[in-house]
Enzyme design. Structure first.
Site, short mmCIF file in Angstrom:
data_model
loop_
_atom_site.label_atom_id
_atom_site.label_comp_id
_atom_site.label_asym_id
_atom_site.label_seq_id
_atom_site.Cartn_x
_atom_site.Cartn_y
_atom_site.Cartn_z
N PHE A 71 0.83 -1.34 -0.06
CA PHE A 71 0.07 -0.01 0.04
C PHE A 71 0.88 1.44 0.23
O PHE A 71 0.40 2.32 -0.29
CB PHE A 71 -1.01 -0.02 1.35
CG PHE A 71 -0.27 0.38 2.38
CD1 PHE A 71 0.06 1.60 2.93
CD2 PHE A 71 0.17 -0.80 3.32
CE1 PHE A 71 0.34 1.92 4.05
CE2 PHE A 71 0.95 -0.33 4.63
CZ PHE A 71 1.20 1.22 5.02
N LYS B 36 -1.19 -6.67 -9.45
CA LYS B 36 -1.85 -6.95 -8.39
C LYS B 36 -1.90 -5.91 -7.47
O LYS B 36 -0.94 -6.07 -6.38
CB LYS B 36 -1.97 -8.19 -7.84
CG LYS B 36 -3.26 -9.01 -7.10
CD LYS B 36 -3.64 -7.87 -5.98
CE LYS B 36 -2.99 -8.10 -4.78
NZ LYS B 36 -3.51 -7.03 -3.67
N GLU C 254 -4.94 -3.73 -1.94
CA GLU C 254 -6.41 -3.60 -1.89
C GLU C 254 -6.60 -2.23 -1.05
O GLU C 254 -7.70 -1.85 -1.15
CB GLU C 254 -7.25 -4.78 -1.21
CG GLU C 254 -6.67 -5.14 0.18
CD GLU C 254 -5.43 -5.93 0.41
OE1 GLU C 254 -4.58 -5.84 -0.58
OE2 GLU C 254 -5.31 -6.75 1.13
N SER D 281 5.39 -6.96 3.14
CA SER D 281 6.00 -7.31 4.25
C SER D 281 6.77 -8.71 4.16
O SER D 281 6.55 -9.47 3.47
CB SER D 281 4.80 -7.46 5.46
OG SER D 281 4.07 -8.40 4.97
N CYS E 183 9.42 1.83 3.30
CA CYS E 183 10.64 0.56 3.75
C CYS E 183 11.78 1.06 3.88
O CYS E 183 12.52 0.53 4.21
CB CYS E 183 10.29 -0.57 2.44
SG CYS E 183 10.99 0.29 0.98
N GLU F 235 9.19 -4.70 12.87
CA GLU F 235 8.89 -3.81 11.95
C GLU F 235 7.62 -2.94 12.33
O GLU F 235 6.39 -3.62 12.25
CB GLU F 235 9.01 -4.02 10.59
CG GLU F 235 8.56 -2.89 9.67
CD GLU F 235 8.55 -3.10 8.10
OE1 GLU F 235 7.65 -4.31 7.70
OE2 GLU F 235 9.07 -2.68 7.18
P1 NAD Z 1 1.55 -6.75 2.68
O1 NAD Z 1 2.69 -7.78 2.92
O2 NAD Z 1 0.47 -6.89 3.80
O3 NAD Z 1 0.85 -6.53 1.45
C1 NAD Z 1 1.61 -6.66 0.22
C2 NAD Z 1 0.85 -7.35 -0.96
O4 NAD Z 1 0.46 -8.59 -0.43
C3 NAD Z 1 -0.57 -6.58 -1.09
O5 NAD Z 1 -0.80 -6.63 -2.51
C4 NAD Z 1 -1.40 -7.71 -0.27
O6 NAD Z 1 -2.93 -7.97 -1.12
C5 NAD Z 1 -0.80 -8.98 -0.72
N1 NAD Z 1 -1.05 -9.83 0.59
C6 NAD Z 1 -1.14 -9.51 2.05
N2 NAD Z 1 -1.66 -10.61 2.77
C7 NAD Z 1 -1.54 -11.85 1.86
C8 NAD Z 1 -1.54 -13.14 1.99
N3 NAD Z 1 -1.67 -13.57 3.33
N4 NAD Z 1 -1.31 -14.23 1.06
C9 NAD Z 1 -1.04 -13.48 -0.37
N5 NAD Z 1 -0.92 -12.31 -0.41
C10 NAD Z 1 -1.16 -11.24 0.35
O7 NAD Z 1 2.21 -5.16 2.85
P2 NAD Z 1 1.54 -3.88 3.16
O8 NAD Z 1 1.24 -3.66 4.38
O9 NAD Z 1 0.60 -3.63 2.09
O10 NAD Z 1 2.94 -2.90 2.89
C11 NAD Z 1 4.05 -2.71 3.82
C12 NAD Z 1 5.00 -3.62 3.98
O11 NAD Z 1 5.52 -3.40 2.66
C13 NAD Z 1 6.08 -3.06 4.88
O12 NAD Z 1 6.60 -4.52 5.57
C14 NAD Z 1 7.34 -2.64 4.11
O13 NAD Z 1 8.46 -2.48 4.54
C15 NAD Z 1 6.99 -3.45 2.90
N6 NAD Z 1 7.72 -2.56 1.63
C16 NAD Z 1 9.03 -3.00 1.56
C17 NAD Z 1 9.59 -2.51 0.38
C18 NAD Z 1 10.86 -2.89 -0.32
O14 NAD Z 1 11.68 -2.43 -1.19
N7 NAD Z 1 11.51 -3.76 0.54
C19 NAD Z 1 9.08 -1.45 -0.33
C20 NAD Z 1 7.73 -1.09 0.07
C21 NAD Z 1 7.23 -1.41 1.18
#
Ligand code: NAD
Length: 505
Positions: free
Chosen positions: A156, A180, A183, A233, A288, A390
């Site tokens: 997000f 994708k 959401e 994440s 991040c 985190e």
């Molecule tokens: P998230 O992991 O909850 O979601 C990321 C994506 O995975 C979304 O599209 C979501 O719909 C999907 N998803 C969520 N739960 C899932 C599941 N159980 N099974 C399959 N798909 C699933 O992350 P977020 O809260 O949207 O974003 C924040 C996180 O992203 C933080 O941990 C941040 O550090 C990380 N991030 C990392 C970078 C990087 O470059 N390393 C960059 C931006 C964000």
């Protein structure tokens, strides 16, 4: 409880060059975090919806992969211009769904555009290798060819920039794409898809499916998806990496972070504090590459830093991202706000000193929004959850170190290794840090060392699963497959059957 205004718009998939109007079995709510109101109702993809997008991309691959790279690049040039002209409109959409301040939203569109600009130079990047006369009248060449249909799954926190880390390079290399997005703030991906179509991208080359785990799992298991780029994440990055590689796909899965800033006694403290404020509290800490741990070396450095940070936090302007002068907007959802606030409780129970408590921040007139002020913990120790986990919010933790060696060890012992920074006036200290620190991106007197688009972005340790960093030269490698050909054309020389290994002698 948040209310659903009658005007909450439907947000639908984008498949085969148009918004998908087949309707949706289920929808989830998208919020405006500054008001707490529902602003959109998002279609959640079924396995059949995902398949429709993949089939459209697979069909488009047949011609797109054979389109000359400079023609693909021309479409990206037009897309680049369209996005640039529409930056303000796109930034307003980001702020309305994510909450970050408008300037920050504009900044992420521009950082995304830099990847498009890199991708516009793809003919140069795809030039292969050629060796003449590897044997008599025999030549050899190596090519980079597109993979096929590739998928992008994004978090997000950067609804424009992170998708643009992925699809411009993938498309330029000749792949077709299924995106994708998160959401929580899905509209921007659809807007980018519409602009790609306006720029002349053939139908089906770029598709967007919305959804949650069902949509992600359908992509990870789909036979016609060749590769998956994921950013999110760490637990989900690890899951995506394991699941998609088990299905035979190439995967780059970028995960979470806990970025440390080491402040040496010789650092310019004004510069360090100004940098820390932006890096820890910008975008409400939902980056991040945010600095979430500051490690002052020596008690004097720690005390001076703490005093200045407290004064700066007192001046931090929190409010809706659309208001002039606001520096920090709300968090993305109520759940996330409550989760971050929960860490303030946890840290206090663990024995850390909560020097500034963001829960005290009052915003009269904005009670429905998901706001939390900036917080500062001091005397944090490595065993505490607020240090290990985190938090992904506007919470800075201070861990005091007594020496440079102790600070370096602390950073290297953490499970994450995304980015890190050191503030110092001493070149040798900086050089040693750069040489020994276990992190993918390092800043020297630069708090958020996000690489430019013509370098590549990625962390070490449990901040990245897979072999390739994202965008730049690593992006080209990730989205292409290497092929080597050895060629001979009929000529006057006699070819005899050879039964020993050809040695080209
Ligand atoms: P998230 O992991 O909850 O979601 C990321 C994506 O995975 C979304 O599209 C979501 O719909 C999907 N998803 C969520 N739960 C899932 C599941 N159980 N099974 C399959 N798909 C699933 O992350 P977020 O809260 O949207 O974003 C924040 C996180 O992203 C933080 O941990 C941040 O550090 C990380 N991030 C990392 C970078 C990087 O470059 N390393 C960059 C931006 C964000």
């Amino acid at each position: 409880m948040p209310t659903t205004p009658a005007a909450a718009a439907h947000i639908d998939h984008y498949i085969d060059g148009r918004v998908d109007d087949r309707g949706a079995e289920t929808r989830s709510e998208v919020y405006n975090p500054a008001t707490g109101q529902v602003s959109g109702l998002l279609a959640l993809a079924t396995i059949q919806d995902v398949d429709a997008a993949v089939q459209s991309a697979a069909k488009a691959f047949e011609t797109w992969s054979l389109t000359p790279p400079h023609i693909r690049s021309r479409i990206l040039f037009r897309f680049r211009d369209l996005v640039e002209r529409e930056t303000d409109r796109l930034a307003a959409i980001i702020t309305a769904e994510h909450g970050k301040v408008l300037d920050d939203a504009r900044g992420e569109v521009i950082r995304g555009l830099e990847v498009v600009e890199f991708a516009c130079g793809i003919p140069q990047q795809l030039k292969g290798e050629f060796s003449e006369n590897v044997s008599r009248a025999v030549d050899a060449m190596s090519l980079r060819q597109p993979l096929g249909v590739v998928a992008g799954i994004s978090p997000f926190n950067f609804p424009a920039m992170v998708p643009m880390w992925m699809f411009p390079v993938a498309l330029a290399c000749g792949n077709t794409f299924v995106m994708k997005p998160s959401e929580k703030d899905p509209t921007l991906s659809v807007e980018l898809a519409k602009l790609l179509t306006r720029a002349g991208l053939p139908d089906g080359v770029f598709n967007v499916v919305h959804g949650d785990k069902t949509a992600v799992d359908a992509l990870l298991a789909h036979d016609d998806i060749e590769a998956v780029s994921f950013v999110g994440s760490t637990p989900i990055a690890e899951y995506v990496h394991q699941t998609a590689t088990a299905h035979g796909k190439r995967v780059q899965a970028l995960g979470g972070a806990k970025n440390h800033m080491v402040v040496m006694p010789d650092a310019d403290l004004d510069q360090a504090v100004a940098s820390l404020m932006g890096a820890a509290y910008g975008s409400a800490g939902e980056r991040c590459m945010a600095i979430s741990v500051v490690v002052p070396v020596g008690e004097d450095t720690a005390n001076a830093l703490r005093e200045r940070l407290v004064a700066a936090l007192d001046q931090l302007k929190v409010g809706p991202g659309t208001l002039d002068g606001v520096e920090m907007g709300p968090l993305v959802t109520k759940d996330h706000r409550d989760r971050v606030a929960g860490y303030l409780e946890t840290g206090a129970q663990e024995g850390a000193e909560l020097v500034v408590d963001g829960r005290q921040t009052q915003l009269p007139g904005h009670e429905g929004g998901f706001f939390l002020g900036g917080s500062l913990f001091d005397h944090v120790t490595p065993d505490m959850r607020i240090y290990r986990e985190e938090i992904f919010g506007p919470v800075l933790t201070m861990v005091r170190a007594q020496s440079f060696a102790q600070a370096l060890q602390l950073v290297n012992d953490h499970e994450f290794g995304n980015g890190t920074a050191i503030f110092t006036a001493d070149g040798n200290t900086a050089r040693t840090y750069l040489a020994k620190v276990k992190a993918g991106m390092v800043g020297v007197n630069v708090p958020i060392p996000v690489p430019m688009a013509f370098h590549s972005f990625g962390g070490w340790k449990r901040s990245l699963f897979g072999d390739h960093h994202i965008h730049g030269p690593e992006g080209v490698r990730f989205y292409t497959r290497y092929k080597t050909a050895t060629t001979r054309w009929p000529n006057d020389s006699k070819v005899r059957a050879e039964f020993s290994m050809p040695t080209h002698g």
